[in-house]
Scaffold this motif. Structure first.
Motif, PDB file in Angstrom:
ATOM      1  N   THR A 197       0.742  -1.067   0.077  1.00  0.00           N
ATOM      2  CA  THR A 197       0.141   0.162   0.116  1.00  0.00           C
ATOM      3  C   THR A 197       0.905   1.420   0.757  1.00  0.00           C
ATOM      4  N   ALA A 198       1.849   1.323   0.925  1.00  0.00           N
ATOM      5  CA  ALA A 198       2.768   2.508   0.935  1.00  0.00           C
ATOM      6  C   ALA A 198       3.919   2.754  -0.548  1.00  0.00           C
ATOM      7  N   VAL A 199       3.696   1.646  -1.135  1.00  0.00           N
ATOM      8  CA  VAL A 199       4.974   1.596  -2.830  1.00  0.00           C
ATOM      9  C   VAL A 199       4.120   2.081  -3.366  1.00  0.00           C
ATOM     10  N   ARG A 200       2.476   1.876  -3.032  1.00  0.00           N
ATOM     11  CA  ARG A 200       1.594   1.997  -4.356  1.00  0.00           C
ATOM     12  C   ARG A 200       1.506   3.771  -4.650  1.00  0.00           C
ATOM     13  N   LEU A 201       1.938   4.064  -3.149  1.00  0.00           N
ATOM     14  CA  LEU A 201       1.852   5.895  -3.480  1.00  0.00           C
ATOM     15  C   LEU A 201       2.892   6.678  -3.924  1.00  0.00           C
ATOM     16  N   CYS A 202       4.256   6.237  -4.040  1.00  0.00           N
ATOM     17  CA  CYS A 202       5.696   6.640  -4.190  1.00  0.00           C
ATOM     18  C   CYS A 202       4.380   8.330  -5.362  1.00  0.00           C
ATOM     19  N   GLY A 203       5.347   8.725  -5.217  1.00  0.00           N
ATOM     20  CA  GLY A 203       5.407  10.107  -6.520  1.00  0.00           C
ATOM     21  C   GLY A 203       6.360  10.221  -7.498  1.00  0.00           C
ATOM     22  N   GLN A 204       7.054  11.674  -7.749  1.00  0.00           N
ATOM     23  CA  GLN A 204       7.661  11.878  -8.031  1.00  0.00           C
ATOM     24  C   GLN A 204       8.916  11.983  -7.572  1.00  0.00           C
ATOM     25  N   GLY A 205       8.672  12.495  -5.753  1.00  0.00           N
ATOM     26  CA  GLY A 205      10.223  12.514  -4.623  1.00  0.00           C
ATOM     27  C   GLY A 205      10.741  11.377  -4.592  1.00  0.00           C
ATOM     28  N   ILE A 206       9.552  10.413  -4.460  1.00  0.00           N
ATOM     29  CA  ILE A 206      10.270   9.315  -4.663  1.00  0.00           C
ATOM     30  C   ILE A 206      11.359   8.688  -5.837  1.00  0.00           C
ATOM     31  N   ARG A 207      10.755   8.914  -6.988  1.00  0.00           N
ATOM     32  CA  ARG A 207      11.315   8.243  -8.067  1.00  0.00           C
ATOM     33  C   ARG A 207      12.552   9.476  -7.971  1.00  0.00           C
ATOM     34  N   ASP A 208      12.357  10.374  -7.759  1.00  0.00           N
ATOM     35  CA  ASP A 208      13.237  11.302  -8.443  1.00  0.00           C
ATOM     36  C   ASP A 208      14.690  10.814  -7.015  1.00  0.00           C
ATOM     37  N   GLU A 293       9.207  29.340 -13.447  1.00  0.00           N
ATOM     38  CA  GLU A 293       8.040  28.757 -12.838  1.00  0.00           C
ATOM     39  C   GLU A 293       7.484  27.556 -13.518  1.00  0.00           C
ATOM     40  N   SER A 294       6.688  26.519 -12.600  1.00  0.00           N
ATOM     41  CA  SER A 294       6.170  25.495 -13.431  1.00  0.00           C
ATOM     42  C   SER A 294       4.922  25.376 -13.766  1.00  0.00           C
ATOM     43  N   VAL A 295       4.144  25.874 -15.127  1.00  0.00           N
ATOM     44  CA  VAL A 295       3.043  25.444 -15.887  1.00  0.00           C
ATOM     45  C   VAL A 295       3.251  23.690 -15.848  1.00  0.00           C
ATOM     46  N   THR A 296       1.530  23.591 -15.014  1.00  0.00           N
ATOM     47  CA  THR A 296       1.609  21.803 -15.316  1.00  0.00           C
ATOM     48  C   THR A 296      -0.016  21.739 -15.965  1.00  0.00           C
ATOM     49  N   VAL A 297       0.565  20.461 -16.850  1.00  0.00           N
ATOM     50  CA  VAL A 297      -0.346  20.091 -17.551  1.00  0.00           C
ATOM     51  C   VAL A 297      -0.365  18.841 -17.367  1.00  0.00           C
ATOM     52  N   LEU A 298      -1.917  18.773 -17.918  1.00  0.00           N
ATOM     53  CA  LEU A 298      -2.562  17.053 -17.440  1.00  0.00           C
ATOM     54  C   LEU A 298      -2.360  16.242 -18.868  1.00  0.00           C
ATOM     55  N   ILE A 299      -1.549  15.049 -18.955  1.00  0.00           N
ATOM     56  CA  ILE A 299      -0.906  14.802 -20.323  1.00  0.00           C
ATOM     57  C   ILE A 299      -2.012  13.034 -20.535  1.00  0.00           C
ATOM     58  N   GLY A 300      -2.003  12.614 -22.119  1.00  0.00           N
ATOM     59  CA  GLY A 300      -2.948  11.735 -21.593  1.00  0.00           C
ATOM     60  C   GLY A 300      -0.724  10.636 -22.059  1.00  0.00           C
ATOM     61  N   ASP A 301      -1.148   9.350 -21.694  1.00  0.00           N
ATOM     62  CA  ASP A 301       0.021   8.839 -22.232  1.00  0.00           C
ATOM     63  C   ASP A 301      -0.765   7.585 -23.345  1.00  0.00           C
ATOM     64  N   GLN A 302      -0.380   8.919 -24.383  1.00  0.00           N
ATOM     65  CA  GLN A 302      -0.561   8.500 -26.014  1.00  0.00           C
ATOM     66  C   GLN A 302       0.242   8.825 -27.190  1.00  0.00           C
ATOM     67  N   GLU A 326       5.334  12.994 -13.682  1.00  0.00           N
ATOM     68  CA  GLU A 326       4.796  12.552 -12.938  1.00  0.00           C
ATOM     69  C   GLU A 326       3.333  11.931 -13.656  1.00  0.00           C
ATOM     70  N   HIS A 327       3.912  10.219 -13.312  1.00  0.00           N
ATOM     71  CA  HIS A 327       3.237   9.279 -14.393  1.00  0.00           C
ATOM     72  C   HIS A 327       2.375   9.124 -12.778  1.00  0.00           C
ATOM     73  N   GLN A 331      -3.224   4.534 -13.894  1.00  0.00           N
ATOM     74  CA  GLN A 331      -4.208   5.465 -15.071  1.00  0.00           C
ATOM     75  C   GLN A 331      -3.129   5.587 -16.253  1.00  0.00           C
ATOM     76  N   GLN A 332      -3.987   6.311 -17.548  1.00  0.00           N
ATOM     77  CA  GLN A 332      -3.107   6.083 -18.741  1.00  0.00           C
ATOM     78  C   GLN A 332      -3.003   7.696 -19.130  1.00  0.00           C
ATOM     79  N   ALA A 333      -2.151   8.208 -17.689  1.00  0.00           N
ATOM     80  CA  ALA A 333      -2.381   9.874 -18.123  1.00  0.00           C
ATOM     81  C   ALA A 333      -0.610  10.378 -16.684  1.00  0.00           C
ATOM     82  N   GLY A 334      -1.127  11.691 -16.733  1.00  0.00           N
ATOM     83  CA  GLY A 334       0.134  12.231 -16.078  1.00  0.00           C
ATOM     84  C   GLY A 334       0.032  13.567 -15.791  1.00  0.00           C
ATOM     85  N   LEU A 335       1.168  13.835 -15.216  1.00  0.00           N
ATOM     86  CA  LEU A 335       1.270  15.344 -15.152  1.00  0.00           C
ATOM     87  C   LEU A 335       2.503  15.957 -15.218  1.00  0.00           C
ATOM     88  N   ILE A 336       2.218  16.741 -16.704  1.00  0.00           N
ATOM     89  CA  ILE A 336       3.934  17.056 -17.211  1.00  0.00           C
ATOM     90  C   ILE A 336       3.929  18.534 -16.821  1.00  0.00           C
TER      91      ILE A 336
END
Length: 361
Positions: A197-208, A293-302, A326-327, A331-336
């Motif tokens: 359950t904890a591993v499934r919460l991994c985000g960009q921070g732990i990936r970096d 500055e960061s502009v964050t956009v939802l992007i599909g995984d296609q 950040e995947h 889901q077949q999507a992520g944030l860029i």
């Protein structure tokens, strides 16, 4: 430089050979495992046939513990006019070569500051070194011809030469390369037995933080065995900081308000020191890091989505300075995150919204 011999066809050796071959140098390849040299040759890095006579430059791409004996052996056989190595530790191999009676005038220790999590010839690329620092550690004994050959190698690989003292280099890489590898592995090791359950919460921070923990352990044992003292000194300082941080966190659990205040101050101190240190890391083109500055956009995984968003940003006249993705889990999507100059952020946001992109605050 017309001819070169690359001894050791792993990631670094094969990448250098690919760069040299691509720029007209005839490269001969050899490895203690002939199949690796054959693989590198099949990739276009050169030929695994022995040279007919001395080459201009021998590039020794073997682990640090084998550098001295390999260079000394190549010198005894008269394989080249000049010899250099590309190992990540410099002081020890040079002293070992001197003890073996090697010719220091024809030798130069170097270290390209480039690599990947993968190893071996199949991971090699001709552009691995482009724009990357390549450390050269000449001494008063180094012949000018050998230094010039090394500089030509760096130029052909499109890297940036940096001249340093060998022992200063070893202390520097202990800080910026060897210690981060161990710290990344230490954090990743916490995940080995973590609840799913904890591993499934991994985000960009732990990936970096854990990205380089995927590196080859055998390779890193070779590197760390050649530079243990400087790494241990830095880890000792980190351990002191960790002890202070643990005490500060325990204080935050206290019912005593004064202790909680002291704990918060201790945590703030290490975080602020971290801010200050991070600000010293060179940014784009080696300059001081800019406050983007960061502009964050939802992007599909296609296929084509990244190309489309970059094209839309280009049409808006905005230069993307950096990109982070950040995947989304499951889901077949992520944030860029598109990193841009602060003044460009409002215009880019409006332009992407107009094109139908979903902007996230």
């Amino acid at each position: 430089m017309r001819t070169a011999l690359v001894i050791g066809t792993g990631l670094i050796g094969t990448s250098a050979a690919l760069a040299l071959s691509g720029r007209g140098v005839r490269v001969h390849l050899t490895d203690h495992d002939p199949s690796r040299a054959q693989t590198a040759a099949a990739l276009g890095a050169g030929t695994d046939e022995a040279p007919g006579g001395p080459v201009d430059l021998a590039v020794v791409a073997v682990p640090p513990a084998r550098v001295a004996e390999t260079v000394a052996g190549a010198q005894r056989r008269g394989l080249a006019r000049g010899y250099l190595d590309v190992a990540s530790v410099k002081g020890g191999p040079r002293r070992e070569l001197e003890a073996l009676g090697g010719d220091l005038t024809a030798y130069l220790g170097t270290h390209p500051m480039a690599g990947r999590e993968r190893s071996g010839p199949l991971a090699a690329t001709a552009d691995l070194f482009e724009g990357r620092p390549w450390v050269l550690t000449p001494t008063a004994a180094t012949e000018t011809e050998v230094l010039n050959l090394a500089l030509e190698l760096v130029s052909l690989c499109r890297a940036v030469p940096v001249v340093m003292d060998a022992d200063a280099h070893d202390r520097a890489v202990a800080l910026v390369s060897h210690t981060p590898q161990l710290l990344s592995s230490l954090v990743a090791a916490r995940l080995e037995d973590a609840d799913e359950t904890a591993v499934r919460l991994c985000g960009q921070g732990i990936r970096d933080v854990t990205r380089i923990a995927a590196s080859d352990p055998a390779m890193w044992i070779d590197i760390l065995s050649a530079n243990p003292g400087p790494v241990a000194e830095i880890l000792s300082a980190v351990a002191s900081d960790l002890e202070e941080t643990v005490r500060a966190l325990r204080a935050l659990e206290s019912a005593d308000e004064e202790k909680r205040h002291g704990g918060a101050a201790g945590i703030e101190d290490v975080l602020r020191r971290g801010n200050t240190g991070r600000e010293r890391v060179p940014g784009k083109h080696g300059a001081a890091p800019a406050a983007y500055e960061s502009v964050t956009v939802l992007i599909g995984d296609q296929p084509g989505q990244l190309a489309k968003i970059f094209a839309d940003a280009g049409r808006a006249g905005v230069n993307i300075e950096d990109v982070r993705i950040e995947h989304a889990t499951g889901q077949q999507a992520g944030l860029i995150q598109l990193m841009v100059e602060p003044a460009a952020a409002p215009g880019l946001t409006a332009a992407l919204r107009e094109k139908g992109w979903s902007i996230r605050q």
